[in-house]
Design a protein around this motif. Structure first.
Motif, PDB file in Angstrom:
ATOM      1  N   UNK A  17       0.842  -1.196   0.000  1.00 38.82           N
ATOM      2  CA  UNK A  17       0.000   0.000   0.000  1.00 38.82           C
ATOM      3  C   UNK A  17       0.882   1.253   0.000  1.00 38.82           C
ATOM      4  N   UNK A  18       0.408   2.280  -0.651  1.00 39.28           N
ATOM      5  CA  UNK A  18       1.126   3.541  -0.683  1.00 39.28           C
ATOM      6  C   UNK A  18       0.744   4.416   0.497  1.00 39.28           C
ATOM      7  N   UNK A  19       1.319   5.574   0.521  1.00 42.00           N
ATOM      8  CA  UNK A  19       1.008   6.514   1.585  1.00 42.00           C
ATOM      9  C   UNK A  19      -0.389   7.084   1.386  1.00 42.00           C
ATOM     10  N   UNK A  20      -1.148   7.263   2.466  1.00 39.06           N
ATOM     11  CA  UNK A  20      -2.484   7.862   2.322  1.00 39.06           C
ATOM     12  C   UNK A  20      -2.367   9.337   1.943  1.00 39.06           C
ATOM     13  N   UNK A  21      -3.251   9.773   1.094  1.00 41.01           N
ATOM     14  CA  UNK A  21      -3.262  11.175   0.685  1.00 41.01           C
ATOM     15  C   UNK A  21      -4.119  11.971   1.666  1.00 41.01           C
ATOM     16  N   UNK A  22      -3.826  13.257   1.867  1.00 41.15           N
ATOM     17  CA  UNK A  22      -4.601  14.049   2.826  1.00 41.15           C
ATOM     18  C   UNK A  22      -6.018  14.377   2.352  1.00 41.15           C
ATOM     19  N   UNK A  23      -6.313  14.128   1.096  1.00 36.91           N
ATOM     20  CA  UNK A  23      -7.651  14.393   0.582  1.00 36.91           C
ATOM     21  C   UNK A  23      -7.945  13.435  -0.573  1.00 36.91           C
ATOM     22  N   UNK A  24      -9.202  13.304  -0.898  1.00 41.18           N
ATOM     23  CA  UNK A  24      -9.632  12.453  -2.001  1.00 41.18           C
ATOM     24  C   UNK A  24      -9.933  13.352  -3.190  1.00 41.18           C
ATOM     25  N   UNK A  25      -9.457  12.958  -4.345  1.00 46.45           N
ATOM     26  CA  UNK A  25      -9.719  13.763  -5.534  1.00 46.45           C
ATOM     27  C   UNK A  25     -10.811  13.125  -6.383  1.00 46.45           C
ATOM     28  N   UNK A  26     -11.647  13.964  -6.945  1.00 40.46           N
ATOM     29  CA  UNK A  26     -12.677  13.529  -7.878  1.00 40.46           C
ATOM     30  C   UNK A  26     -12.558  14.422  -9.108  1.00 40.46           C
ATOM     31  N   UNK A  27     -12.238  13.823 -10.205  1.00 40.15           N
ATOM     32  CA  UNK A  27     -12.038  14.568 -11.452  1.00 40.15           C
ATOM     33  C   UNK A  27     -10.977  15.653 -11.299  1.00 40.15           C
ATOM     34  N   UNK A  28      -9.986  15.402 -10.472  1.00 42.57           N
ATOM     35  CA  UNK A  28      -8.892  16.346 -10.307  1.00 42.57           C
ATOM     36  C   UNK A  28      -9.170  17.473  -9.330  1.00 42.57           C
ATOM     37  N   UNK A  29     -10.357  17.510  -8.725  1.00 41.69           N
ATOM     38  CA  UNK A  29     -10.691  18.568  -7.785  1.00 41.69           C
ATOM     39  C   UNK A  29     -10.763  17.992  -6.369  1.00 41.69           C
ATOM     40  N   UNK A  30     -10.140  18.627  -5.401  1.00 40.57           N
ATOM     41  CA  UNK A  30     -10.212  18.116  -4.038  1.00 40.57           C
ATOM     42  C   UNK A  30     -11.628  18.237  -3.478  1.00 40.57           C
ATOM     43  N   UNK A  31     -12.005  17.281  -2.627  1.00 39.68           N
ATOM     44  CA  UNK A  31     -13.338  17.279  -2.038  1.00 39.68           C
ATOM     45  C   UNK A  31     -13.393  18.027  -0.711  1.00 39.68           C
ATOM     46  N   UNK A  32     -12.333  18.703  -0.343  1.00 41.21           N
ATOM     47  CA  UNK A  32     -12.307  19.484   0.884  1.00 41.21           C
ATOM     48  C   UNK A  32     -12.773  20.897   0.551  1.00 41.21           C
ATOM     49  N   UNK A  33     -13.727  21.365   1.295  1.00 42.70           N
ATOM     50  CA  UNK A  33     -14.276  22.698   1.041  1.00 42.70           C
ATOM     51  C   UNK A  33     -13.264  23.775   1.416  1.00 42.70           C
ATOM     52  N   UNK A  34     -13.182  24.839   0.650  1.00 48.90           N
ATOM     53  CA  UNK A  34     -12.216  25.908   0.936  1.00 48.90           C
ATOM     54  C   UNK A  34     -12.385  26.518   2.324  1.00 48.90           C
ATOM     55  N   UNK A  35     -13.622  26.615   2.825  1.00 51.23           N
ATOM     56  CA  UNK A  35     -13.825  27.219   4.139  1.00 51.23           C
ATOM     57  C   UNK A  35     -13.276  26.330   5.247  1.00 51.23           C
ATOM     58  N   UNK A  36     -13.226  25.022   5.031  1.00 40.68           N
ATOM     59  CA  UNK A  36     -12.640  24.126   6.025  1.00 40.68           C
ATOM     60  C   UNK A  36     -11.133  24.349   6.090  1.00 40.68           C
TER      61      UNK A  36
END
Length: 54
Positions: free
Chosen positions: A1-20
């Motif tokens: 297994x590789x290193x976990x990423x800090x966020x999940x990407x969908x179509x190249x866009x992060x799923x973390x909201x900018x306000x968070x």
């Protein structure tokens, strides 16, 4: 297994909201100010209660 990423990407866009992300940065900036304030007061020989904001 590789290193976990800090966020999940969908179509190249992060799923973390900018306000968070902005809130997390603001919290870290507040913690940094508290550490700096405690360090300055320590050089003056004064105690600063950790974790208590004025």
């Amino acid at each position: 297994m590789g290193r976990p990423v800090p966020y999940i990407e969908a179509d190249g866009l992060p799923l973390v909201r900018p306000y968070v992300i902005a809130w997390e940065r603001e919290q870290e900036q507040r913690r940094q100010r508290e550490r700096r304030r405690a360090a300055v007061l320590a050089t003056l020989g004064q105690d600063y209660p950790a974790g208590v904001t004025a």
